[in-house]
Design an enzyme around this catalytic site. Structure first.
Site, PDB file in Angstrom:
ATOM      1  N   HIS A 161      41.003  -9.324 -10.734  1.00 51.76           N
ATOM      2  CA  HIS A 161      40.503  -8.301  -9.817  1.00 51.76           C
ATOM      3  C   HIS A 161      39.476  -8.827  -8.827  1.00 51.76           C
ATOM      4  CE1 HIS A 161      43.007  -5.734 -11.954  1.00 51.76           C
ATOM      5  NE2 HIS A 161      42.234  -4.695 -12.175  1.00 51.76           N
ATOM      6  N   GLY A 174      49.768  -9.871 -14.909  1.00 51.19           N
ATOM      7  CA  GLY A 174      48.676  -9.423 -15.785  1.00 51.19           C
ATOM      8  C   GLY A 174      49.212  -8.755 -17.036  1.00 51.19           C
TER       9      GLY A 174
HETATM   10  N1  SAH Z   1      48.260  -4.967 -17.674  1.00 50.72           N
HETATM   11  C1  SAH Z   1      47.314  -5.138 -18.747  1.00 50.72           C
HETATM   12  C2  SAH Z   1      45.940  -5.526 -18.263  1.00 50.72           C
HETATM   13  C3  SAH Z   1      45.885  -6.837 -17.521  1.00 50.72           C
HETATM   14  S1  SAH Z   1      44.240  -7.500 -17.469  1.00 50.72           S
HETATM   15  C4  SAH Z   1      47.236  -3.859 -19.601  1.00 50.72           C
HETATM   16  O1  SAH Z   1      48.012  -2.927 -19.408  1.00 50.72           O
HETATM   17  O2  SAH Z   1      46.393  -3.776 -20.479  1.00 50.72           O
HETATM   18  C5  SAH Z   1      44.433  -8.785 -16.316  1.00 50.72           C
HETATM   19  C6  SAH Z   1      45.177 -10.016 -16.833  1.00 50.72           C
HETATM   20  O3  SAH Z   1      45.434 -10.833 -15.702  1.00 50.72           O
HETATM   21  C7  SAH Z   1      44.416 -10.869 -17.829  1.00 50.72           C
HETATM   22  O4  SAH Z   1      45.141 -10.975 -19.019  1.00 50.72           O
HETATM   23  C8  SAH Z   1      44.292 -12.243 -17.145  1.00 50.72           C
HETATM   24  O5  SAH Z   1      44.476 -13.357 -18.013  1.00 50.72           O
HETATM   25  C9  SAH Z   1      45.387 -12.194 -16.113  1.00 50.72           C
HETATM   26  N2  SAH Z   1      45.140 -13.011 -14.938  1.00 50.72           N
HETATM   27  C10 SAH Z   1      44.039 -13.029 -14.156  1.00 50.72           C
HETATM   28  N3  SAH Z   1      44.193 -13.889 -13.144  1.00 50.72           N
HETATM   29  C11 SAH Z   1      45.422 -14.453 -13.294  1.00 50.72           C
HETATM   30  C12 SAH Z   1      46.163 -15.439 -12.555  1.00 50.72           C
HETATM   31  N4  SAH Z   1      45.673 -16.014 -11.465  1.00 50.72           N
HETATM   32  N5  SAH Z   1      47.392 -15.776 -13.000  1.00 50.72           N
HETATM   33  C13 SAH Z   1      47.902 -15.210 -14.118  1.00 50.72           C
HETATM   34  N6  SAH Z   1      47.258 -14.265 -14.841  1.00 50.72           N
HETATM   35  C14 SAH Z   1      46.031 -13.889 -14.435  1.00 50.72           C
HETATM   36 MG    MG Z   2      44.501  -2.593 -14.577  1.00 50.67          MG
END
Ligand code: SAH
Ligand code: MG
Length: 222
Positions: free
Chosen positions: A151, A53
């Protein structure tokens, strides 16, 4: 419940990096970012840090600032199309992150722009792909796994099942957005946390806001 993190020279986040991290868009409150930094600094001594993520790179900055001293890398994984809650009509949608040419969210350009001025690019390896697909191809023992991807129960469970077995003994599992009280947020990361604790393979070493850090102390990740 609380054992010490691996011995480590006391370190703190450089002020300049803190300013970049706090200015970056994303979802990482400063105290949790500082805790993430401290955990990554400790467990980078065990192996590389894997982040699930990336979004626009806010948490990646904290991690990247931590791993250099150990000569390690952050591998940050994201398909860059956003989670369910980032899609149009959902709570965390940011319309300017939609690529008009394809009509889909694309956080990769913002991630690149966020990381570039920090001077931390050389510590980061970004992988564009689905977490479960990348997990199947990844065989290097992991020093710290940071789960902050989708999530939904399906996404959080896939992240845990795909990646947790790759955490080295003495390494760590960090999980973001762990909310024991449903009034505070979705329950999928909390359920993953409960599952990890119930497996007996992890021991909790740190709680900061919704961030939980568990050290891998045994086999049998269930
Ligand atoms: N760590 C970041 C927030 C992540 S938000 C921060 O500090 O701001 C969650 C991210 O997970 C999103 O960008 C989304 O594209 C990614 N995501 C969700 N499901 C996913 C999957 N199955 N494989 C890869 N990335 C995923
Ligand atoms: Mg988070």
């Amino acid at each position: 419940m609380t054992s010490a993190l691996p011995a480590e020279r006391p370190r703190s986040l450089p002020d300049e990096v803190r300013r970049y991290a706090e200015a970056a868009r994303g979802f990482m409150p400063p105290p949790e970012g500082e805790a993430l930094f401290a955990a990554a600094a400790a467990y980078a001594q065990v192996g590389p840090v894997v982040e699930i993520g990336t979004y626009c790179g806010k948490s990646t900055i904290y991690l990247a600032a931590a791993v250099g001293q150990a000569g390690q890398f952050v591998i940050t994984v994201d398909h860059h199309r956003g989670s369910e809650e980032n899609q149009p009509g959902w709570e965390y949608h940011e319309p300017d992150l939609v690529d008009p040419a394809v009509g889909l969210l694309d956080t990769l350009p913002s991630f690149r722009a966020t990381l570039a001025p920090t001077g931390l690019e050389q510590h980061v390896i970004a992988i564009i792909g689905r977490s479960a697909d990348v997990a199947r191809l990844w065989h290097e023992p992991v020093g710290m796994l940071f789960i902050d991807g989708g999530h939904s129960d399906a996404a959080a469970t896939a992240d845990y099942e795909g990646w947790a077995p790759k955490i080295a003994l003495g390494g760590a599992l960090a999980i973001h957005d762990v909310f024991p009280d449903p009034a505070d947020g979705g329950q999928a990361p909390y359920r993953v946390y409960l599952r990890a604790m119930a497996s007996g393979a992890f021991s909790e070493v740190r709680v900061t806001g919704s961030l939980r850090v568990l050290e891998r102390v045994g086999d049998g990740i269930g």
